[in-house]
Design a protein around this motif. Structure first.
Motif: not given
Length: 163
Positions: A100, A103-105, A146, A149
């Motif tokens: 997961k 995939k977070i920028k 990240a 989040r």
């Protein structure tokens, strides 16, 4: 030393190899464990972006592919035998979280903003802990943001009730 991307690739291959049918045609065996043609084709699809299949692969290429896939089979078998149920759950959770997070920028600006807030809080509470320069802290901050989040999204969806 393996980096996060290599670890994710290895764990992905473990997952990929551990989720295929035992009734498929056998491409090779490793310590008696089957590597199916279906598994080989899945790996080839990823490695060659769909340009090669097991059937088209020359013998030397097949041997190389099996040598590449063998560690994932061996790791999967060893993990299944040696890890406790609790350890398996922890490993699965960690892998899911890494997937997961990857995939977070997070932009440099977001990381810099978090860094500046951290410095302000440290100054306010008169922390004696030395805060590293932004350049050194940036990667860790991005990972932390990240992760926050991902956790935040999970908590928002959770239905927590006291009993």
């Amino acid at each position: 030393m393996m980096n996060h991307k290599n670890i994710l690739v290895a764990l992905g291959l473990v997952w990929l190899l551990g989720t295929t049918s035992a009734t498929a045609a056998t491409a090779a065996t490793v310590n008696g464990m089957k590597i199916t043609v279906k598994e080989a084709n899945k790996a080839l699809k990823v490695l060659t972006k769909g340009k090669m299949t097991w059937k088209k692969l020359p013998k030397e290429g097949k041997e190389q592919l099996i040598q590449m896939m063998a560690p994932a089979k061996l790791i999967s078998a060893a993990a299944s035998k040696q890890l406790t149920s609790k350890e398996k759950k922890a490993a699965l959770s960690s892998f899911w979280m890494q997937k997961k997070i990857s995939k977070i920028k997070i932009s440099d600006a977001e990381a810099k903003n978090a860094y500046n807030k951290m410095r302000k809080v440290a100054k306010k509470v008169k922390s004696k802990t030395k805060i590293p320069p932004f350049k050194k802290a940036k990667h860790g901050l991005k990972l932390q943001i990240a992760q926050e989040r991902v956790v935040s999204k999970l908590i928002k969806k959770a239905k927590i009730r006291l009993k």
